[in-house]
Design an enzyme around this catalytic site. Sequence first.
Site, PDB file in Angstrom:
ATOM      1  N   SER A 146       4.369  34.567   7.538  1.00 47.52           N
ATOM      2  CA  SER A 146       3.568  33.518   8.167  1.00 47.52           C
ATOM      3  C   SER A 146       3.650  33.695   9.667  1.00 47.52           C
ATOM      4  O   SER A 146       4.570  34.333  10.189  1.00 47.52           O
ATOM      5  CB  SER A 146       4.116  32.140   7.768  1.00 47.52           C
ATOM      6  OG  SER A 146       3.563  31.110   8.566  1.00 47.52           O
ATOM      7  N   TYR A 159      10.412  24.637   7.079  1.00 47.96           N
ATOM      8  CA  TYR A 159       9.495  25.737   6.760  1.00 47.96           C
ATOM      9  C   TYR A 159       9.662  26.889   7.743  1.00 47.96           C
ATOM     10  O   TYR A 159       9.744  28.057   7.348  1.00 47.96           O
ATOM     11  CB  TYR A 159       8.054  25.246   6.766  1.00 47.96           C
ATOM     12  CG  TYR A 159       7.047  26.321   6.426  1.00 47.96           C
ATOM     13  CD1 TYR A 159       6.820  26.692   5.111  1.00 47.96           C
ATOM     14  CD2 TYR A 159       6.327  26.972   7.427  1.00 47.96           C
ATOM     15  CE1 TYR A 159       5.894  27.680   4.792  1.00 47.96           C
ATOM     16  CE2 TYR A 159       5.407  27.961   7.127  1.00 47.96           C
ATOM     17  CZ  TYR A 159       5.193  28.314   5.801  1.00 47.96           C
ATOM     18  OH  TYR A 159       4.280  29.307   5.502  1.00 47.96           O
TER      19      TYR A 159
END
Length: 277
Positions: A146, A159
Amino acid sequence: MSGWLEGNVALITGSGSGIGRAVAERFVAEGASVTIVGRHGDKLKEVVEASPDPARMHAVQTDVRDSEQLHAAVAETVARFGKLDTLVANAGIWDYQRQLTRLTAAELSETFDELFSINVKGYFLAAEAAWRELAKTRGSIIMTLSNASFYVNGGGPVYTASKHACLGLMRELAYELAPKVRVNGVACGGMNTDLRGPESLSLNERSLAASFAKRSSDSPPPLIPLHDSSTDPRDFTGTYVLLASREQSGPITGQAISVDGGIGVRGFATAAGGDHL
């Protein structure tokens, strides 16, 4: 399509929807046979039934937190297709940018355990289940990373920490499994998927796709330099094909290719994230 994956056999976690499904469909279109795994059998069945070539797609209901289930998925793949060339570790959840200051101690502890068990431990366990077969074929592992693997505020602290951990895991396994298995990552930016949140925060029924639905078609994603580029998961799949192809990426390992619309060159939108405190 290029046909770069003709004869390749892949196993893709978290492939009942989103980028995992898009990669599975693209791999089949490129000539591969694919085992799709995920927690929801109904979604996996839908993916297989929608495939233009169902014979080259096999579904195994699997929770990536369960090592025995992952070993069974690898064994089924080899039994059905004869080998395993590529593992795409992809299953994950998002914390919907829940900041530290909005979490109680109990929520933080539970969210950390749940999110890390899927986003990080799930990658570990998938790699452990697959590496022996991948060594036989001199195959590769591709991890869905990501922009949050490199930059802040792509999610909340839980996250972001998980994706930084996955980046380190990718690099470590690239060293440990060389020279027989290549390990790389695709650092995706925001896309329109059915990404869910942690059950511990009661966000497991919330879908990221709902946020995109609220945005009008002529309103581009904010703060992304290539803001007129697609957010369709299918348009992110080319890098996975490249990394899975021995002929096209044979010397590449330990690398994370950013496919994030240019977030890495944007700079900071605000000077500080805590001005509201």
